[in-house]
Scaffold this active site. Structure first.
Site, PDB file in Angstrom:
ATOM      1  N   PHE A 180       0.489  -1.221  -0.028  1.00 47.60           N
ATOM      2  CA  PHE A 180      -0.606  -0.397   0.111  1.00 47.60           C
ATOM      3  C   PHE A 180       0.791   1.354   0.236  1.00 47.60           C
ATOM      4  O   PHE A 180       2.115   1.611   0.905  1.00 47.60           O
ATOM      5  CB  PHE A 180      -0.994   0.065   1.286  1.00 47.60           C
ATOM      6  CG  PHE A 180      -2.013   1.100   1.227  1.00 47.60           C
ATOM      7  CD1 PHE A 180      -3.403   0.435   0.159  1.00 47.60           C
ATOM      8  CD2 PHE A 180      -1.533   2.198   2.514  1.00 47.60           C
ATOM      9  CE1 PHE A 180      -4.122   1.789   0.498  1.00 47.60           C
ATOM     10  CE2 PHE A 180      -2.899   2.862   2.113  1.00 47.60           C
ATOM     11  CZ  PHE A 180      -4.324   2.703   0.929  1.00 47.60           C
TER      12      PHE A 180
ATOM     13  N   ASP B 188       3.157  -5.969   7.575  1.00 44.86           N
ATOM     14  CA  ASP B 188       1.854  -4.947   7.960  1.00 44.86           C
ATOM     15  C   ASP B 188       0.481  -6.600   6.783  1.00 44.86           C
ATOM     16  O   ASP B 188       0.163  -7.213   6.128  1.00 44.86           O
ATOM     17  CB  ASP B 188       1.868  -4.320   6.330  1.00 44.86           C
ATOM     18  CG  ASP B 188       0.267  -3.139   6.438  1.00 44.86           C
ATOM     19  OD1 ASP B 188      -0.707  -3.692   6.679  1.00 44.86           O
ATOM     20  OD2 ASP B 188       0.310  -2.007   5.541  1.00 44.86           O
TER      21      ASP B 188
ATOM     22  N   TYR C  80     -10.467  -1.407  10.845  1.00 45.41           N
ATOM     23  CA  TYR C  80     -11.495  -0.857  10.279  1.00 45.41           C
ATOM     24  C   TYR C  80     -12.406  -2.124   8.815  1.00 45.41           C
ATOM     25  O   TYR C  80     -13.262  -1.611   8.707  1.00 45.41           O
ATOM     26  CB  TYR C  80     -11.668   0.019  10.065  1.00 45.41           C
ATOM     27  CG  TYR C  80     -10.349   0.664   9.137  1.00 45.41           C
ATOM     28  CD1 TYR C  80     -10.273   0.205   8.119  1.00 45.41           C
ATOM     29  CD2 TYR C  80      -9.190   1.638   9.778  1.00 45.41           C
ATOM     30  CE1 TYR C  80      -9.146   0.557   7.100  1.00 45.41           C
ATOM     31  CE2 TYR C  80      -8.602   2.044   9.113  1.00 45.41           C
ATOM     32  CZ  TYR C  80      -7.907   1.791   7.734  1.00 45.41           C
ATOM     33  OH  TYR C  80      -7.283   2.316   7.279  1.00 45.41           O
ATOM     34  N   LYS C  81     -10.851  -3.071   8.962  1.00 39.10           N
ATOM     35  CA  LYS C  81     -11.574  -3.791   7.700  1.00 39.10           C
ATOM     36  C   LYS C  81     -12.048  -5.411   8.395  1.00 39.10           C
ATOM     37  O   LYS C  81     -12.854  -5.040   8.805  1.00 39.10           O
ATOM     38  CB  LYS C  81      -9.694  -4.422   6.983  1.00 39.10           C
ATOM     39  CG  LYS C  81      -9.761  -3.161   6.649  1.00 39.10           C
ATOM     40  CD  LYS C  81      -8.100  -3.496   5.011  1.00 39.10           C
ATOM     41  CE  LYS C  81      -7.202  -2.216   5.150  1.00 39.10           C
ATOM     42  NZ  LYS C  81      -8.194  -1.556   4.224  1.00 39.10           N
TER      43      LYS C  81
ATOM     44  N   ARG D 123     -12.947  -4.684  -6.915  1.00 41.93           N
ATOM     45  CA  ARG D 123     -12.384  -5.663  -5.904  1.00 41.93           C
ATOM     46  C   ARG D 123     -13.570  -5.945  -4.872  1.00 41.93           C
ATOM     47  O   ARG D 123     -14.632  -5.225  -5.119  1.00 41.93           O
ATOM     48  CB  ARG D 123     -11.543  -4.364  -4.743  1.00 41.93           C
ATOM     49  CG  ARG D 123     -10.080  -4.249  -5.090  1.00 41.93           C
ATOM     50  CD  ARG D 123      -8.675  -3.664  -4.346  1.00 41.93           C
ATOM     51  NE  ARG D 123      -9.848  -3.531  -3.237  1.00 41.93           N
ATOM     52  CZ  ARG D 123      -9.638  -2.614  -2.047  1.00 41.93           C
ATOM     53  NH1 ARG D 123      -7.477  -2.893  -2.029  1.00 41.93           N
ATOM     54  NH2 ARG D 123      -9.664  -1.680  -0.997  1.00 41.93           N
TER      55      ARG D 123
END
Length: 405
Positions: free
Chosen positions: A129, A198, A223-224, A372
């Site tokens: 990312f 990560d 938060y995922k 996605r």
């Protein structure tokens, strides 16, 4: 395979799903297929009531007494203990707080400081990312190290006696490819380098095994797949064997051995507490703590088994329904190389995703041409999955927007 048979199979799979009832714990509208939990997890239903207590009683009535009486002060470590089993960490190694970006910075600089002084190189995942790359570059400038950008599969060949540490994403945010955490970590250790991982797209979706595989440092968001809410605090893992040498580049008062002593000199706390910085963001932290209750009685192994079944089924349905050549899977077919999302290359991705969302199938895209779809096994079912593929096929057949640039 006919559409009817896929419908029937979806219903049969849902009926046998041991996690199927978990959907009732989430605030999801009937008729919506939410496949964007790899960006923002759905709201667990009871979080709102729990937060009403936090705001109305703990803040509104107890006020400053809540730092002790409501356990606010110890929340970063307490919630870290809730996350630890989901990433394969033993007690006392995870602290919650700050953003993923801040924790990446802490982890990378600390890793370089722990490495022998003659090592002047940092490796960073070329597919990471973007923020990870930015911060790794900043850490390299700050510490006087050279940054080497390398594909994750190339880390074992790139690491050498000058490498201090490497930062790698466990799952590629764009394609959903799962990288070899055990193998890459072992290769780094064989050369005396530290492994920083990560976990943003793997924690809560698949087994990680931080302790089992000897990971040195790790960071992740909540938060995922952990459903902590927008901007919920991230976490930092510091392996127990490194904690006495963990030298944070952000030595805030919360990580001081005597934070209320208010002394001018800094003396780090013992253990993972030294990963803290400033005053915790209590409202979002306690929302996360409430959200983690959906994991009570759930194993990561069960989640992983369903995740693979869902993504297998989605790929099968897309192949059966979609117009030939309209989309191309980017996510690996091999289970050992797949996270919990499916990425499809599609020349008209922005227009297709806009049409999907309008029809109640919510995914997202990465420009210019990647659709996605994130599969969160706690609330996504097989009927949802079949419907998403069917709607996608209808949209692909009808979209007449020009291809994206």
């Amino acid at each position: 395979m006919s559409e009817t048979r896929l419908d029937e199979r979806a219903a049969e799979l849902d009926a046998a799903d041991e996690l199927g009832k978990r959907r009732e714990l989430f605030a999801l509208e009937d008729g919506t297929v939410y496949l964007d939990g790899n960006s923002l997890g759905a709201l667990p239903r009871y979080v709102q009531d729990r937060m009403a207590d936090v705001i109305g009683r703990q803040w509104g009535e107890l006020r400053i007494r809540s730092w002790d009486e409501s356990g606010w002060w110890t929340a970063p470590e307490r919630i870290g203990e809730r996350i630890a089993p989901l990433v394969g960490a033993g007690p006392g190694q995870i602290v919650v707080g700050d953003s993923t970006s801040v924790n990446v910075f802490k982890a990378m600089v600390a890793a370089v400081r722990m490495a022998p002084g003659d090592r002047d190189e940092i490796l960073v995942d070329a597919t990471a990312f973007p923020t990870d790359g930015y911060i790794a570059e900043s850490a390299a400038r700050l510490t006087g190290h050279r940054l080497v950008v390398v594909d994750p599969a190339g880390v074992p060949d790139a690491v050498g006696p000058r490498t201090a540490a490497a930062l790698v994403n466990h799952v590629d945010y764009r394609t959903g490819r799962l990288h070899d955490l055990p193998g890459i970590t072992a290769a780094l250790h064989a050369q005396g380098a530290l492994a920083v991982w990560d976990l943003c797209h793997s924690a809560g979706a698949l087994p990680v095994g931080l302790d089992e595989h000897g990971v040195d440092l790790a960071v992740g968001c909540t938060y995922k797949y952990l459903n902590g809410g927008p901007g919920s605090p991230a976490y930092l893992y510091v392996a127990e064997r490194h904690q006495d040498r963990f030298d944070s580049p952000l030595p805030g008062w919360n990580s001081h051995a005597d934070p209320f002593g208010m002394t001018r000199g800094y003396r780090p706390a013992e253990g993972v507490v030294r990963g803290r910085v400033g005053t915790p963001d209590i409202l979002s932290m306690l929302a996360l703590e409430a959200a983690l209750d959906v994991w009570d009685g759930v194993t990561v192994e069960a989640v992983r088994a369903k995740s693979l079944a869902l993504t297998d089924f989605f790929l099968e349905c897309v192949e059966a329904y979609a117009p030939p050549g309209a989309v191309t899977p980017l996510t690996p077919a091999a289970h050992a190389e797949r996270g919990s999302q499916v990425a499809l290359a599609c020349p008209r991705a922005p227009a297709v995703m806009e049409a999907l969302i309008a029809r109640g199938v919510v995914g997202d895209l990465r420009r210019p041409d990647v659709l996605r779809f994130g599969f969160t096994p706690l609330y996504v079912g097989f009927t949802d999955t079949e419907r998403a593929a069917r709607v996608l096929a209808d949209v692909l057949a009808g979209v007449d927007a020009p291809p994206s640039g």
